[in-house]
Design a protein around this motif. Structure first.
Motif, short mmCIF file in Angstrom:
data_model
loop_
_atom_site.label_atom_id
_atom_site.label_comp_id
_atom_site.label_asym_id
_atom_site.label_seq_id
_atom_site.Cartn_x
_atom_site.Cartn_y
_atom_site.Cartn_z
N THR A 15 52.97 43.47 38.22
CA THR A 15 53.89 44.44 37.44
C THR A 15 54.01 44.36 36.19
O THR A 15 54.60 45.29 35.45
CB THR A 15 55.41 44.01 37.92
N THR A 16 52.83 43.84 35.51
CA THR A 16 52.84 43.62 34.05
C THR A 16 52.29 45.31 33.54
O THR A 16 51.58 45.95 34.27
CB THR A 16 51.80 42.92 33.52
N ILE A 17 52.97 45.66 32.50
CA ILE A 17 52.52 47.10 32.23
C ILE A 17 52.09 46.98 30.74
O ILE A 17 52.92 46.54 29.58
CB ILE A 17 53.67 47.99 32.17
N LEU A 18 50.94 47.44 30.29
CA LEU A 18 50.61 47.46 28.96
C LEU A 18 50.77 48.89 28.47
O LEU A 18 50.52 49.76 29.34
CB LEU A 18 48.97 47.21 28.80
N HIS A 19 50.77 49.11 27.13
CA HIS A 19 50.76 50.48 26.53
C HIS A 19 49.65 50.69 25.71
O HIS A 19 49.28 49.85 24.66
CB HIS A 19 52.40 50.40 25.79
N LEU A 20 48.87 51.60 26.10
CA LEU A 20 47.39 51.85 25.49
C LEU A 20 47.43 53.19 24.58
O LEU A 20 48.01 54.14 25.12
CB LEU A 20 46.33 51.85 26.37
N SER A 47 35.67 43.23 28.17
CA SER A 47 35.97 44.49 28.46
C SER A 47 36.77 44.59 29.65
O SER A 47 37.16 43.30 30.25
CB SER A 47 34.76 45.13 29.12
N PHE A 48 37.33 45.77 29.93
CA PHE A 48 37.95 45.99 31.33
C PHE A 48 37.94 47.17 31.65
O PHE A 48 37.58 48.25 30.95
CB PHE A 48 39.55 45.43 31.18
N GLU A 49 38.32 47.44 33.02
CA GLU A 49 38.24 48.91 33.52
C GLU A 49 39.79 49.43 33.45
O GLU A 49 40.51 48.65 33.98
CB GLU A 49 37.54 48.81 34.90
N LEU A 50 39.71 50.72 33.00
CA LEU A 50 40.92 51.32 33.44
C LEU A 50 40.90 52.16 34.56
O LEU A 50 40.21 53.38 34.64
CB LEU A 50 41.48 52.16 32.24
N GLU A 51 41.42 51.88 35.96
CA GLU A 51 41.05 52.68 36.82
C GLU A 51 42.28 53.75 37.31
O GLU A 51 43.61 53.53 37.39
CB GLU A 51 41.19 51.71 38.16
N SER A 52 41.72 54.88 37.43
CA SER A 52 42.68 56.16 37.32
C SER A 52 43.61 56.37 38.59
O SER A 52 44.48 56.93 38.77
CB SER A 52 41.93 57.41 37.09
N GLY A 53 42.98 55.62 39.82
CA GLY A 53 43.41 55.80 41.11
C GLY A 53 43.61 57.14 41.44
O GLY A 53 44.30 57.85 42.27
N ARG A 109 41.71 39.83 38.51
CA ARG A 109 43.27 40.15 38.17
C ARG A 109 43.39 41.62 37.87
O ARG A 109 42.39 42.29 37.58
CB ARG A 109 43.53 39.08 37.22
N THR A 110 44.68 42.02 37.88
CA THR A 110 44.90 43.28 37.64
C THR A 110 46.33 43.48 36.83
O THR A 110 46.91 42.43 36.73
CB THR A 110 45.12 44.23 38.85
N ALA A 111 46.54 44.56 36.05
CA ALA A 111 47.93 45.00 35.54
C ALA A 111 47.85 46.17 35.47
O ALA A 111 46.99 46.97 35.96
CB ALA A 111 47.85 44.29 33.98
N LEU A 112 48.84 46.85 35.16
CA LEU A 112 49.26 48.19 34.96
C LEU A 112 49.18 48.79 33.34
O LEU A 112 49.46 47.97 32.62
CB LEU A 112 50.53 48.56 35.43
N ALA A 113 48.68 49.98 33.17
CA ALA A 113 48.66 50.36 31.93
C ALA A 113 49.08 51.86 31.47
O ALA A 113 48.46 52.67 32.62
CB ALA A 113 47.24 50.29 31.34
N GLU A 114 49.91 51.85 30.87
CA GLU A 114 50.53 53.51 30.52
C GLU A 114 49.75 53.91 29.54
O GLU A 114 49.69 53.11 28.21
CB GLU A 114 51.92 53.41 30.35
N PHE A 139 47.39 53.72 34.60
CA PHE A 139 46.38 53.21 35.27
C PHE A 139 46.19 51.78 35.67
O PHE A 139 47.38 51.06 35.35
CB PHE A 139 45.35 53.06 34.12
N THR A 140 45.49 51.38 36.50
CA THR A 140 45.39 49.97 37.00
C THR A 140 44.27 49.26 35.84
O THR A 140 43.07 49.63 36.13
CB THR A 140 45.11 49.59 38.49
#
Length: 402
Positions: free
Chosen positions: A44-49, A149-155, A180-185, A202-203
């Motif tokens: 449930t971690t949410i980053l703000h990008l 690096s990391f991927e921003l997965e759009s879903g 591992r994953t997190a969420l990103a707005e 994104f994930t």
């Protein structure tokens, strides 16, 4: 709504009797995962990008258009000064571009950006929100909290927007090395065109690379391949050059590593039954593989090694000299890959044989009595721990709330 989207996995856990053997191993794996490199990852971690890219670079990163229905074009020879790019399964070129990314207020300039995805890219190509690779190390030597690096997965293919996080979480809980994953707005700024245009959530998906290997296996060495376009594991003869394209090594392997992969594939395809039974344990971490297969079946994912032969990595662990399977993209998990059948049909995927047709490695493994018995034990264990209904619903609700 999200409960209905993820619902298929729950039925699997009720098919198998409760069995508590092996819980110590799972608890230990969970502790090790929690003790891994301190970072932003969490269900449930949410980053703000905030992504900012010049108009010229934004235009340059757009994949060249191809006629609808045209076969994948052959790769063109690179010329001096050409922009680097990567190709997907359908021959679409994704050029790299330079931009800036702000993460929770910390700005990283001169970051590598490109689109990524196969069917998911085509499903989202007409909009602003498309899956992206963010590479901090491409143009400058640096990282973000240990990640290059990391991927921003759009879903784009996942109405629930939760499958990646939930599936990888269950793999890790089962003792499988998994991202591992997190969420990103995220927002996008292209001066003169977009000003902090809202892209959505994104994930964030951890890449399977040398940093991943160091964190999970305590080594940056070893052969890591990410096969594509194969159905199962193909033996292609003694010449390593024939393996380079289909098996896609992350870095150039040492001669003994390349030979180890070839000999493993030779064992799978050419050894007689007695030789296979005696030697397979020295080439493959069989327990880890059976867990990998069990989770893949219990999350009803028909889009991976056992079906289409991609969305996974194969790693030769130098500490054991044995191969382990690492799961890849999970957007089609929980009965979402309806190209392979309806959701109802995928919900009833066989736990014992989660694939159709032949899979040479699995078929030969399951011909061994002790392997079949071990598989049954693992299925019962996971059903009574990792795939408990209440655990799944708790995680689903947490992601939905976030």
């Amino acid at each position: 709504m999200l409960r209905r989207a993820i619902k298929p996995a729950i039925r699997f856990s009720t098919l198998i009797v409760m069995f508590l053997a092996g819980t110590e191993r799972i608890a230990r794996a969970a502790d090790e995962d929690a003790a891994a490199t301190t970072s932003f990852f969490g269900l449930t971690t949410i980053l703000h990008l905030e992504i900012e890219i010049s108009a010229a670079e934004y235009q340059a990163m757009q994949p060249p258009a191809a006629p609808f229905g045209a076969p994948p074009a052959a790769p063109k020879p690179k010329k001096r000064g050409d922009r680097e790019s990567d190709r997907n399964l359908f021959g679409i070129e994704f050029p790299w571009a330079r931009g800036a990314v702000s993460i929770d207020g910390k700005i990283f300039k001169n970051v590598g950006l490109r689109y990524t995805g196969n069917v998911s890219y085509m499903a989202s190509a007409g909009g602003l929100k498309r899956s992206l690779l963010v590479d901090f190390d491409r143009f400058e030597h640096r990282d973000f909290q240990g990640l290059r690096s990391f991927e921003l997965e759009s879903g784009a293919l996942d109405p629930s927007k939760a499958r990646q996080a939930l599936a990888f979480d269950r793999f890790r809980a089962a003792g499988i090395a998994a991202p591992r994953t997190a969420l990103a707005e995220a927002t996008l700024t292209v001066p003169g065109t977009y000003q902090k245009a809202y892209l959505g959530v994104f994930t964030v998906v951890e890449p399977v690379d040398q940093a991943f290997l160091q964190d999970r296996f305590h080594t940056k060495k070893g052969l890591l391949v990410q096969p594509q376009g194969l159905r199962g594991l193909d033996f292609l003869g003694d010449d390593w050059e024939k393996y380079r394209g289909p098996y896609r090594p992350l870095v150039e392997p040492m001669p003994d590593e390349a030979n180890r992969l070839i000999e493993f594939l030779r064992l799978v395809h050419q050894a007689d039954d007695e030789q296979f039974r005696k030697q397979i344990y020295s080439y493959l971490d069989v327990d880890h593989f059976l867990r990998f297969m069990a989770v893949q079946a219990m999350i009803a994912n028909a889009d991976g090694f056992f079906t289409l032969g991609y969305n996974y990595s194969l790693f030769l662990n130098p500490n054991t000299n044995r191969f382990v399977f690492i799961p890849g993209d999970q957007a089609q998990s929980f009965a979402n890959f309806t190209i392979m059948g309806s959701a109802e049909k995928l919900m009833d995927m066989s736990l014992n044989r989660p694939y159709g047709g032949e899979n040479r490695l699995v078929d030969r493994l399951l011909a061994i009595k002790e392997v079949r018995e071990a598989r049954g034990t693992i299925l019962k264990e996971l059903a009574s721990t990792v795939f408990l209904k209440n655990t799944l619903l708790t995680n689903i609700n947490a992601i939905e709330d976030a």
